[in-house]
Design a protein around this motif. Sequence first.
Motif, PDB file in Angstrom:
ATOM      1  N   ASP A  79      51.312  40.834  16.143  1.00 22.95           N
ATOM      2  CA  ASP A  79      51.363  42.025  16.990  1.00 22.95           C
ATOM      3  C   ASP A  79      51.763  43.268  16.205  1.00 22.95           C
ATOM      4  O   ASP A  79      51.223  44.358  16.423  1.00 22.95           O
ATOM      5  N   GLU A  95      48.747  44.678  14.043  1.00 27.23           N
ATOM      6  CA  GLU A  95      47.523  45.136  14.679  1.00 27.23           C
ATOM      7  C   GLU A  95      47.343  46.640  14.560  1.00 27.23           C
ATOM      8  O   GLU A  95      46.247  47.146  14.283  1.00 27.23           O
ATOM      9  N   MET A 137      46.292  37.436  14.231  1.00 24.47           N
ATOM     10  CA  MET A 137      46.852  38.691  13.742  1.00 24.47           C
ATOM     11  C   MET A 137      48.178  38.934  14.442  1.00 24.47           C
ATOM     12  O   MET A 137      48.283  38.824  15.665  1.00 24.47           O
ATOM     13  N   LYS A 160      48.146  46.225   7.960  1.00 25.74           N
ATOM     14  CA  LYS A 160      47.016  45.608   8.660  1.00 25.74           C
ATOM     15  C   LYS A 160      46.132  44.850   7.668  1.00 25.74           C
ATOM     16  O   LYS A 160      45.149  45.375   7.145  1.00 25.74           O
TER      17      LYS A 160
END
Length: 265
Positions: free
Chosen positions: A208, A211, A206, A188
């Motif tokens: 998937d 996340e 961002m 992340k």
Amino acid sequence: MTLKNKTVWITGASSGIGKAFAKAYFKEGANLILSSRRTEALEEVKTEIDPSSDRIQILPLDLAQSNTFASKTQEALSFFGNIDVLINNGGISQRSIFEETDLDTIRKLMEVNFFGSVGLTREVLPSMIEQGSGHIIATSSVAGKFGSKFRTGYAASKHALHGFFDSLRQECYEHNIAVTLVCPGPIKTDITKNAVTGDGSSYGKMGDMHEDAMTADEMVANIWSPLMNRKEEIVIAPLKIKLALWMKRLNPSLLNKILKNQKVT
């Protein structure tokens, strides 16, 4: 491995994994040289770690400007007298299909991700050979082990890193210099937001998979022990990606069938 009074030079240190490395090495007593293109962001990292510390030096560096590496290395050596650990962490990702990707974008990915790490290592290595020790770390990716859609240039640059650093490791054993490839899965960070699209512009979103991924601090904490033991390759990824790595070896055609139906952004 004691890090007190050791000097660690980190590229891509202004955010994400590089910043997490900086915090971890500083906590263990190391001197830090923090590099990226963004001086202001590096200053913010220093402020967060310890704004008054004389163990943190800022050295702006653009990995696409290899003609500066020799002078930047001399400047880095002037701070603390030596470089014990070089962390080649700076890099950029990609989100575009190949037919819509400019060749200049592919060249940029190779210039930053591959030649940036190779060129800086080439300048630092002689000082490590002279002192008879050192640790060269390169942040690769699981994309350096197998490719997927939207990452043709990125995966190529990371595969190239593996070929280079696996070969360099063989040349470094006699000099007591370790070479470690760190291969994260999704972490992340803003790497997807900063990824380039086909025309070189920023992706701006961002991913998937990123996340709900572990943070950069969590990643560094998880790999810290093998890193300190100078393990040659460290994979830090969810179980399904680790299984994919095994499948790549044992049944690559099956992996390809699975990947073609996966959402990989």
